[in-house]
Design a protein around this motif. Structure first.
Motif, PDB file in Angstrom:
ATOM      1  N   THR A 273      -4.577  -1.758 -36.893  1.00 63.03           N
ATOM      2  CA  THR A 273      -3.682  -1.607 -37.748  1.00 63.03           C
ATOM      3  C   THR A 273      -3.888  -0.533 -38.628  1.00 63.03           C
ATOM      4  N   MET A 274      -2.955   0.358 -38.608  1.00 65.53           N
ATOM      5  CA  MET A 274      -3.102   1.474 -39.442  1.00 65.53           C
ATOM      6  C   MET A 274      -2.362   1.696 -40.730  1.00 65.53           C
ATOM      7  N   PHE A 275      -2.922   2.295 -41.584  1.00 68.47           N
ATOM      8  CA  PHE A 275      -2.514   2.455 -43.100  1.00 68.47           C
ATOM      9  C   PHE A 275      -2.388   4.164 -42.977  1.00 68.47           C
ATOM     10  N   LEU A 276      -1.228   4.752 -43.431  1.00 62.82           N
ATOM     11  CA  LEU A 276      -1.284   6.094 -43.650  1.00 62.82           C
ATOM     12  C   LEU A 276      -1.180   6.274 -45.061  1.00 62.82           C
ATOM     13  N   GLU A 277      -2.448   6.766 -45.649  1.00 62.17           N
ATOM     14  CA  GLU A 277      -3.069   7.069 -46.770  1.00 62.17           C
ATOM     15  C   GLU A 277      -2.398   8.455 -47.455  1.00 62.17           C
ATOM     16  N   ALA A 278      -2.375   9.273 -46.658  1.00 63.38           N
ATOM     17  CA  ALA A 278      -1.916  10.771 -47.241  1.00 63.38           C
ATOM     18  C   ALA A 278      -1.415  11.575 -45.894  1.00 63.38           C
ATOM     19  N   GLY A 279      -0.438  12.333 -45.908  1.00 60.89           N
ATOM     20  CA  GLY A 279       0.176  12.934 -45.162  1.00 60.89           C
ATOM     21  C   GLY A 279       1.422  12.530 -44.513  1.00 60.89           C
ATOM     22  N   GLU A 280       2.126  13.324 -43.661  1.00 61.66           N
ATOM     23  CA  GLU A 280       3.105  13.034 -42.879  1.00 61.66           C
ATOM     24  C   GLU A 280       2.990  12.978 -41.308  1.00 61.66           C
ATOM     25  N   CYS A 281       3.544  11.981 -40.647  1.00 58.26           N
ATOM     26  CA  CYS A 281       3.464  12.029 -39.336  1.00 58.26           C
ATOM     27  C   CYS A 281       4.507  10.926 -38.753  1.00 58.26           C
ATOM     28  N   SER A 282       4.507  10.926 -37.327  1.00 55.21           N
ATOM     29  CA  SER A 282       5.414   9.718 -36.674  1.00 55.21           C
ATOM     30  C   SER A 282       4.544   9.090 -35.702  1.00 55.21           C
ATOM     31  N   ILE A 283       4.953   8.251 -35.213  1.00 57.01           N
ATOM     32  CA  ILE A 283       4.383   7.254 -34.265  1.00 57.01           C
ATOM     33  C   ILE A 283       5.442   7.223 -33.147  1.00 57.01           C
ATOM     34  N   GLU A 284       5.039   7.420 -31.880  1.00 59.62           N
ATOM     35  CA  GLU A 284       5.613   7.328 -30.667  1.00 59.62           C
ATOM     36  C   GLU A 284       5.387   6.181 -30.099  1.00 59.62           C
ATOM     37  N   THR A 285       6.241   5.105 -29.885  1.00 61.83           N
ATOM     38  CA  THR A 285       5.957   3.883 -29.484  1.00 61.83           C
ATOM     39  C   THR A 285       6.847   3.246 -28.492  1.00 61.83           C
ATOM     40  N   GLY A 286       6.378   2.341 -27.670  1.00 57.46           N
ATOM     41  CA  GLY A 286       7.306   1.509 -26.797  1.00 57.46           C
ATOM     42  C   GLY A 286       6.677   0.653 -25.630  1.00 57.46           C
ATOM     43  N   PRO A 287       7.280  -0.020 -24.901  1.00 62.23           N
ATOM     44  CA  PRO A 287       6.630  -0.809 -24.084  1.00 62.23           C
ATOM     45  C   PRO A 287       6.173  -0.019 -22.657  1.00 62.23           C
ATOM     46  N   THR A 288       6.990   1.072 -22.368  1.00 57.46           N
ATOM     47  CA  THR A 288       6.745   1.839 -21.355  1.00 57.46           C
ATOM     48  C   THR A 288       7.016   2.964 -21.605  1.00 57.46           C
ATOM     49  N   PRO A 289       6.342   4.074 -20.986  1.00 60.80           N
ATOM     50  CA  PRO A 289       6.260   5.682 -21.211  1.00 60.80           C
ATOM     51  C   PRO A 289       7.860   6.034 -21.107  1.00 60.80           C
ATOM     52  N   ASP A 290       8.390   5.382 -20.411  1.00 63.10           N
ATOM     53  CA  ASP A 290      10.056   5.849 -20.284  1.00 63.10           C
ATOM     54  C   ASP A 290      10.901   5.233 -21.366  1.00 63.10           C
TER      55      ASP A 290
END
Length: 130
Positions: free
Chosen positions: A60-77
């Motif tokens: 589990t991740m908690f973003l404390e500072a900054g701006e980012c995005s998470i690329e996620t899904g069940p398959t690479p496609d």
């Protein structure tokens, strides 16, 4: 009683934080037990972690500072990009493909199961393999 004394004695020691250099920044490993691990990920602006998943590790991740995005899904496609803002929390169960992209310098608190070497890299900007 002797076992309890040994545990208390061990817990009273000051421990140092382990800094682990990464091509995208670094990790500060500040807690490691048989049951959990806690890290701070410092990801430099413009950098990305591997596109990866874990067989056993849950985090589990908690973003404390900054701006980012998470690329996620069940398959690479079948990946989607989620904006990750300070104060947001993201849970990653085993098997979920994911990658973090930092827009600015980011500081992410991560807690996970202790399976530190359970990383299957599908793509990596720095040429690293699993």
């Amino acid at each position: 009683m002797e076992r309890l004394k040994a545990i208390l004695s061990e817990n009273q020691k000051i421990k140092t934080i382990e800094r682990i250099e990464k091509p995208w920044g670094y990790e500060l490993l500040w807690a490691k037990t048989d049951h959990y691990v806690a890290k701070i990920l410092v990801v430099r602006a413009g950098h990305s972690l591997s596109l990866q998943y874990h067989r056993q590790k849950e985090e589990t991740m908690f973003l404390e500072a900054g701006e980012c995005s998470i690329e996620t899904g069940p398959t690479p496609d079948d990946l989607k990009r989620i904006e990750f803002s300070p104060g947001n929390v993201f849970h990653i169960p085993p098997g979920l493909i994911h990658r973090i992209h930092a827009k600015t310098d980011c500081r992410i608190f991560e807690v996970s199961t202790p399976h530190l070497n359970d990383v299957i890299r599908l793509d990596d900007n720095y040429g690293r393999k699993s």
